[in-house]
Design a protein around this motif. Structure first.
Motif, PDB file in Angstrom:
ATOM      1  N   SER A  75       0.835  -1.205   0.000  1.00 31.14           N
ATOM      2  CA  SER A  75       0.000   0.000   0.000  1.00 31.14           C
ATOM      3  C   SER A  75       0.870   1.257   0.000  1.00 31.14           C
ATOM      4  O   SER A  75       0.489   2.290  -0.556  1.00 31.14           O
ATOM      5  CB  SER A  75      -0.934   0.005   1.215  1.00 31.14           C
ATOM      6  OG  SER A  75      -0.195  -0.060   2.427  1.00 31.14           O
ATOM      7  N   ARG A  78       1.781   1.819  -3.648  1.00 32.41           N
ATOM      8  CA  ARG A  78       0.663   2.376  -4.422  1.00 32.41           C
ATOM      9  C   ARG A  78       0.434   3.847  -4.071  1.00 32.41           C
ATOM     10  O   ARG A  78       0.119   4.656  -4.940  1.00 32.41           O
ATOM     11  CB  ARG A  78      -0.592   1.552  -4.164  1.00 32.41           C
ATOM     12  CG  ARG A  78      -0.545   0.163  -4.787  1.00 32.41           C
ATOM     13  CD  ARG A  78      -1.903  -0.516  -4.707  1.00 32.41           C
ATOM     14  NE  ARG A  78      -2.237  -0.880  -3.324  1.00 32.41           N
ATOM     15  CZ  ARG A  78      -1.942  -2.051  -2.779  1.00 32.41           C
ATOM     16  NH1 ARG A  78      -1.290  -2.970  -3.487  1.00 32.41           N
ATOM     17  NH2 ARG A  78      -2.286  -2.311  -1.535  1.00 32.41           N
ATOM     18  N   TYR A  79       0.609   4.183  -2.804  1.00 33.51           N
ATOM     19  CA  TYR A  79       0.462   5.585  -2.393  1.00 33.51           C
ATOM     20  C   TYR A  79       1.524   6.456  -3.061  1.00 33.51           C
ATOM     21  O   TYR A  79       1.223   7.539  -3.593  1.00 33.51           O
ATOM     22  CB  TYR A  79       0.576   5.689  -0.873  1.00 33.51           C
ATOM     23  CG  TYR A  79       0.765   7.091  -0.366  1.00 33.51           C
ATOM     24  CD1 TYR A  79      -0.300   7.992  -0.328  1.00 33.51           C
ATOM     25  CD2 TYR A  79       2.016   7.524   0.073  1.00 33.51           C
ATOM     26  CE1 TYR A  79      -0.124   9.287   0.134  1.00 33.51           C
ATOM     27  CE2 TYR A  79       2.198   8.815   0.530  1.00 33.51           C
ATOM     28  CZ  TYR A  79       1.137   9.695   0.559  1.00 33.51           C
ATOM     29  OH  TYR A  79       1.320  10.972   1.009  1.00 33.51           O
ATOM     30  N   SER A  82       1.009   6.897  -6.885  1.00 34.32           N
ATOM     31  CA  SER A  82      -0.101   7.764  -7.292  1.00 34.32           C
ATOM     32  C   SER A  82       0.366   9.194  -7.539  1.00 34.32           C
ATOM     33  O   SER A  82      -0.270   9.936  -8.283  1.00 34.32           O
ATOM     34  CB  SER A  82      -1.195   7.750  -6.230  1.00 34.32           C
ATOM     35  OG  SER A  82      -0.729   8.294  -5.004  1.00 34.32           O
ATOM     36  N   ARG A  83       1.482   9.585  -6.948  1.00 38.92           N
ATOM     37  CA  ARG A  83       2.018  10.939  -7.168  1.00 38.92           C
ATOM     38  C   ARG A  83       2.568  11.106  -8.578  1.00 38.92           C
ATOM     39  O   ARG A  83       2.775  12.234  -9.045  1.00 38.92           O
ATOM     40  CB  ARG A  83       3.123  11.218  -6.149  1.00 38.92           C
ATOM     41  CG  ARG A  83       2.645  11.225  -4.712  1.00 38.92           C
ATOM     42  CD  ARG A  83       3.805  11.232  -3.736  1.00 38.92           C
ATOM     43  NE  ARG A  83       4.796  12.255  -4.035  1.00 38.92           N
ATOM     44  CZ  ARG A  83       5.933  12.418  -3.352  1.00 38.92           C
ATOM     45  NH1 ARG A  83       6.202  11.611  -2.324  1.00 38.92           N
ATOM     46  NH2 ARG A  83       6.780  13.361  -3.672  1.00 38.92           N
ATOM     47  N   ARG A  85       1.114   9.713 -11.342  1.00 43.50           N
ATOM     48  CA  ARG A  85       0.070   9.234 -12.251  1.00 43.50           C
ATOM     49  C   ARG A  85       0.039  10.027 -13.560  1.00 43.50           C
ATOM     50  O   ARG A  85      -0.321   9.504 -14.612  1.00 43.50           O
ATOM     51  CB  ARG A  85      -1.286   9.315 -11.555  1.00 43.50           C
ATOM     52  CG  ARG A  85      -2.421   8.632 -12.304  1.00 43.50           C
ATOM     53  CD  ARG A  85      -3.715   8.777 -11.533  1.00 43.50           C
ATOM     54  NE  ARG A  85      -3.610   8.197 -10.199  1.00 43.50           N
ATOM     55  CZ  ARG A  85      -3.794   6.921  -9.952  1.00 43.50           C
ATOM     56  NH1 ARG A  85      -4.098   6.089 -10.923  1.00 43.50           N
ATOM     57  NH2 ARG A  85      -3.678   6.470  -8.710  1.00 43.50           N
ATOM     58  N   SER A  86       0.432  11.300 -13.512  1.00 41.05           N
ATOM     59  CA  SER A  86       0.335  12.162 -14.693  1.00 41.05           C
ATOM     60  C   SER A  86       1.584  12.128 -15.564  1.00 41.05           C
ATOM     61  O   SER A  86       1.710  12.937 -16.482  1.00 41.05           O
ATOM     62  CB  SER A  86       0.075  13.611 -14.253  1.00 41.05           C
ATOM     63  OG  SER A  86       1.131  14.092 -13.433  1.00 41.05           O
ATOM     64  N   MET A  91       0.535   2.713 -14.725  1.00 44.34           N
ATOM     65  CA  MET A  91       0.641   2.675 -13.267  1.00 44.34           C
ATOM     66  C   MET A  91       1.240   1.360 -12.787  1.00 44.34           C
ATOM     67  O   MET A  91       1.981   1.322 -11.808  1.00 44.34           O
ATOM     68  CB  MET A  91      -0.746   2.888 -12.656  1.00 44.34           C
ATOM     69  CG  MET A  91      -0.755   2.963 -11.146  1.00 44.34           C
ATOM     70  SD  MET A  91       0.372   4.225 -10.478  1.00 44.34           S
ATOM     71  CE  MET A  91      -0.294   5.697 -11.258  1.00 44.34           C
TER      72      MET A  91
END
Length: 294
Positions: A75, A78-79, A82-83, A85-86, A91
Motif C-alpha cells: 500500500s 501504491r500511495y 499515485s504521485r 500518475r500524470s 501505473m
C-alpha cells in the motif's frame, strides 16, 4: 527437545546456545497479506521485523517473513506511485519499480533504531521511481540538470495556474523560479525530448465550429521543389533576354506551348532538324550562362 550435544554441556554453557525465546512465539497468521489495512500493516510489520532480525538469511522462515513484509506494505508503494500518475507511464510499471524500492527498504531497515518503517521506506520508494523516470523514460537524453528543471517547470505551471495565471509566459516562469529567462527557455526546449510521438498519429484541431483532422506528419515542414524552380526562373530571365527573337520564340513554343519539334517546324516553315539544332544551341547558351554565374 534439546539435542544430546546440548544435554552434555554444563548448565551455564547450555544457556548460551539455547534458542532465543522470541523464536518460540508464533507469529500471527496473515491471510492475503496484500489486503491488510495500512493501520494493521504498521502494527504487524513491527512484529515481523522483530522476527526477521532473529532469523538466519536464506532459511525458509526468513523468506516467508520477508515476503509477508513486502506484501503487507505494498500500500505504501501504491500511495507513492499515485504521485506520478500524470507522467504518462502505465501505473503497473510504476508500482513495479516502487516495489524494488520497498524491498531495498526492508533489507536495510534496522529495528533497533526504533524508527517508523513508513517514514524510512517512502524515500526509498519515491527515489527508485524518480530514478526510473530519470534514466529510462526520456526519448532523448538530456543533462540531469535539465531533467530536474522540467519537474520544477511543471510545478511552477501548477502554482501559477492556481493563482489564476493560465498559460504562464517565460518571464512569469523565470520570476516564479528565480531563474534567468534563457535557462527557462533551455528547460522548455529540453521538455520536448521527454517523449516521442509517431508522425503517423492522427490529430484533430477545431476552430470556428469546424473540425479538421490529419496526421502529425502533415505538420512537419519539407522542402518545396517549386522554390528551387522559382530560383532557376529568376536566374534564367536575364539570360533569355540576351537571346535573339527567334531563339526566344523557339523556347516559348517548345517549353511554353509544349509543341513538338515537327509542329514548331510547320509553324515557322523550317525543318524539324533545323528546329532541333536551334533549340540545342539556345539551351547550351543558357546552360553556359548559368554555370558561369555559379
Amino acid at each position: 527437545m534439546e539435542t544430546a550435544a546440548v544435554q552434555d554441556l554444563p548448565t551455564a554453557d547450555r544457556a548460551e546456545v539455547a534458542p532465543d525465546a522470541r523464536l518460540e512465539t508464533p507469529l500471527p497468521p496473515v491471510e492475503e497479506a496484500r489486503r491488510v489495512a495500512p493501520r494493521d500493516a504498521r502494527r504487524l510489520s513491527k512484529m515481523f521485523f522483530d522476527r526477521l532480525a532473529l532469523l538466519e538469511e536464506g532459511t525458509a522462515e526468513y523468506q516467508y517473513v520477508r515476503n509477508t513484509l513486502i506484501e503487507m506494505n505494498l500500500s505504501l508503494v501504491r500511495y507513492a506511485a499515485s504521485r506520478f500518475r500524470s507522467r504518462g507511464q502505465e501505473m503497473e510499471d510504476i508500482v513495479q519499480v516502487g516495489t524494488i524500492g520497498l524491498i531495498k527498504a526492508i533489507d536495510r531497515f534496522d529495528i533497533a533504531l526504533e524508527n517508523e518503517f513508513t517514514t524510512f521506506a517512502v524515500p526509498y520508494i519515491v527515489g527508485e521511481i524518480k530514478r526510473f523516470f530519470r534514466d529510462t523514460t526520456w526519448s532523448v537524453h538530456v543533462p540531469r540538470r535539465l531533467q530536474e528543471l522540467r519537474v520544477d517547470l511543471a510545478r511552477a505551471r501548477e502554482d501559477l495556474e492556481a493563482q489564476g495565471i493560465h498559460d504562464p509566459s517565460v518571464a512569469e516562469l523565470a520570476e516564479h523560479l528565480d531563474l534567468g529567462q534563457e535557462e527557462v527557455i533551455e528547460g522548455l526546449v529540453a521538455c520536448n525530448g521527454y517523449s516521442a510521438d509517431s508522425i503517423d498519429r492522427p490529430i484533430e484541431a477545431g476552430g470556428g465550429g469546424k473540425q479538421q483532422s490529419g496526421l502529425v506528419a502533415d505538420l512537419i515542414g519539407k522542402e518545396d521543389p517549386a522554390l528551387a524552380r522559382a530560383e532557376d526562373v529568376q536566374a534564367l530571365k536575364p539570360l533569355i533576354e540576351k537571346l535573339d527573337d527567334r531563339a526566344r520564340t523557339l523556347l516559348q513554343l517548345r517549353f511554353g506551348a509544349e509543341m513538338t519539334q515537327s509542329e514548331i517546324g510547320d509553324e515557322l516553315g523550317i525543318s524539324q532538324m533545323h528546329v532541333s539544332r536551334l533549340l540545342s544551341r539556345a539551351c547550351n547558351q543558357l546552360r553556359d550562362g548559368l554555370l558561369a554565374e555559379t
